[in-house]
Design an enzyme around this catalytic site. Structure first.
Site, PDB file in Angstrom:
ATOM      1  N   TYR A 193       3.640  15.627  -7.578  1.00 50.80           N
ATOM      2  CA  TYR A 193       3.330  15.672  -6.152  1.00 50.80           C
ATOM      3  C   TYR A 193       4.625  15.620  -5.343  1.00 50.80           C
ATOM      4  CZ  TYR A 193       2.308  13.799  -1.550  1.00 50.80           C
ATOM      5  OH  TYR A 193       2.297  13.579  -0.192  1.00 50.80           O
ATOM      6  N   ARG A 246       0.310 -10.754   5.499  1.00 51.44           N
ATOM      7  CA  ARG A 246       1.206  -9.876   4.739  1.00 51.44           C
ATOM      8  C   ARG A 246       1.098 -10.168   3.245  1.00 51.44           C
ATOM      9  NH1 ARG A 246       5.993 -11.453   3.422  1.00 51.44           N
ATOM     10  NH2 ARG A 246       6.395 -12.649   5.326  1.00 51.44           N
ATOM     11  N   ASP A 271      -0.636   8.794 -12.119  1.00 54.86           N
ATOM     12  CA  ASP A 271      -1.193   9.104 -10.807  1.00 54.86           C
ATOM     13  C   ASP A 271      -2.525   9.807 -11.062  1.00 54.86           C
ATOM     14  OD1 ASP A 271      -1.940  10.114  -8.349  1.00 54.86           O
ATOM     15  OD2 ASP A 271       0.048  10.859  -7.810  1.00 54.86           O
ATOM     16  N   LYS A 323      -7.333   9.640  -0.267  1.00 55.31           N
ATOM     17  CA  LYS A 323      -8.043  10.826  -0.738  1.00 55.31           C
ATOM     18  C   LYS A 323      -9.491  10.507  -1.102  1.00 55.31           C
ATOM     19  CE  LYS A 323      -4.046  12.889  -0.194  1.00 55.31           C
ATOM     20  NZ  LYS A 323      -3.041  11.829  -0.080  1.00 55.31           N
TER      21      LYS A 323
END
Length: 372
Positions: free
Chosen positions: A99, A47, A170, A195
């Site tokens: 977005y 983690r 972004d 993406k």
């Protein structure tokens, strides 16, 4: 090194005893401690860190010219981590066509802890008029989703410096190959690695890269490691595999997108084309200045209403009618219906992720769909 070389060689952190050329997957969730209680292998618990994640973070850091990167289990988680790291009561200036997934976070998760305004970030004078005493950050998105607006990152960074604000960009639509916001003055750059960085529509992920390791970055690291919304070793392995071909895939996306945009711009059934590579685009000169090429995303307004737009997306044969973007396959969607009843996106807008099929086949498919 040039980005094509960095993408292939920057991830080689592990020198395997068996001589693997491709970094193996490290699935262990925990790692051996030394006699002194330390961790001689550099990792304690997956983690907190993992060899595959460390390699992914290293290569993205180098591609974005930053000092450090945190990888996450999705782009939404990466964005949420920035919002979580802000102090309660902070004000954020955001783009009016932000977005929708991140905008929804602000409106439904952070509505009691943060304040925000959604404005046109192409108008610097308007931006400055919204700066308040409690404004902590400007969140930019360029090119934007789905209107493909271009924000002048360098000018915005100068404004942020003037008012002592952080600038987060972004840059998902651009990828690290086409645009490097940190080199233009941004403090943090975000990607949905699902993406273009992933590029094959088969892995979720997100990343944040910082220009400087500072107190705010330590807050982000704490959210990542303590909150634990991290990508799995296999997710990181897939992203590292994909990054090796990123520069060459991006070239193909850009080549196809400009040809498709030029074709659509003169189509009698298309009202408008939003693509920053067209000279008719309102921010063409800014895009030309801050991007190496114009990307693989475009949006169109068809003549008519939502029914006309839905007819087009229901008539394609090669394009896949699906959400997401940046994969090798071309995708198309009626965007407003994805965003829901509160969407500000025009009802006749179709968003297109231009893939790597032959451009003649893509044009022929849209031609028959527009005339269906």
């Amino acid at each position: 090194m040039k980005p094509e070389t960095t993408a292939i060689h920057a991830l080689n952190l592990v020198k395997s005893a068996t001589g693997d050329v491709t970094m193996p997957i490290s699935l262990s969730t925990t790692f051996l401690r030394g006699e002194d209680g330390g961790y001689p292998g550099g990792h304690m618990y997956s983690r907190v860190s993992n060899p595959n994640r460390s390699a992914l973070e290293k290569v993205i850091t180098e591609l974005e010219f930053g000092e450090d990167t945190c990888a996450f289990s999705s782009g939404n988680t990466a964005g949420m981590t920035v919002f979580q790291a802000l102090k309660v009561g902070s004000h954020i200036i955001c783009p009016d066509d932000m977005y929708w997934g991140l905008k929804k976070q602000l409106l439904t998760i952070f509505q009691d802890s943060l304040t925000f305004d959604f404005i046109d970030l192409t108008d610097l004078a308007e931006i400055e008029s919204f700066v308040k005493s409690d404004t902590a950050m400007i969140w930019a998105e360029t090119p934007s989703n789905p209107l493909l607006k271009i924000t002048d990152i360098k000018a915005l960074a100068k404004l942020c410096k003037k008012h002592n604000l952080m600038l987060t960009v972004d840059s998902t639509f651009a990828s690290p190959i086409l645009q490097n916001p940190i080199k233009l003055g941004a403090d943090i750059v975000m990607h949905s690695t699902t993406k273009y960085i992933g590029g094959h529509s088969d892995v979720l992920g997100g990343s944040l890269t910082t220009a400087k390791k500072n107190e705010f970055w330590e807050r982000i690291i704490n959210v990542q490691q303590t909150g634990g919304a991290v990508p799995s070793p296999f997710d990181c392995f897939l992203l590292l595999r994909s990054i090796k071909t990123l520069a060459y895939r991006i070239k193909g996306h850009c080549e196809n997108a400009i040809k498709l945009a030029v074709y659509l711009e003169t189509h009698p059934k298309v009202e408008a084309v939003y693509y920053p590579g067209l000279k008719s685009h309102a921010q063409y000169e800014i895009a030309k200045k801050q991007m190496k090429d114009f990307g693989g995303m475009l949006s169109i307004l068809v003549k008519g209403d939502a029914t006309a737009a839905r007819k087009v997306v229901n008539s394609v044969k090669i394009f896949a009618q699906a959400t997401s973007l940046g994969g090798v396959e071309s995708l198309i969607e009626h965007r407003a219906s994805v965003e829901g009843p509160d969407s500000k996106t025009p009802q006749n807008l179709i968003r297109i992720s231009v893939g790597l099929e032959h451009i003649d086949d893509l044009i022929a498919d849209l031609e028959q769909a527009l005339n269906a």
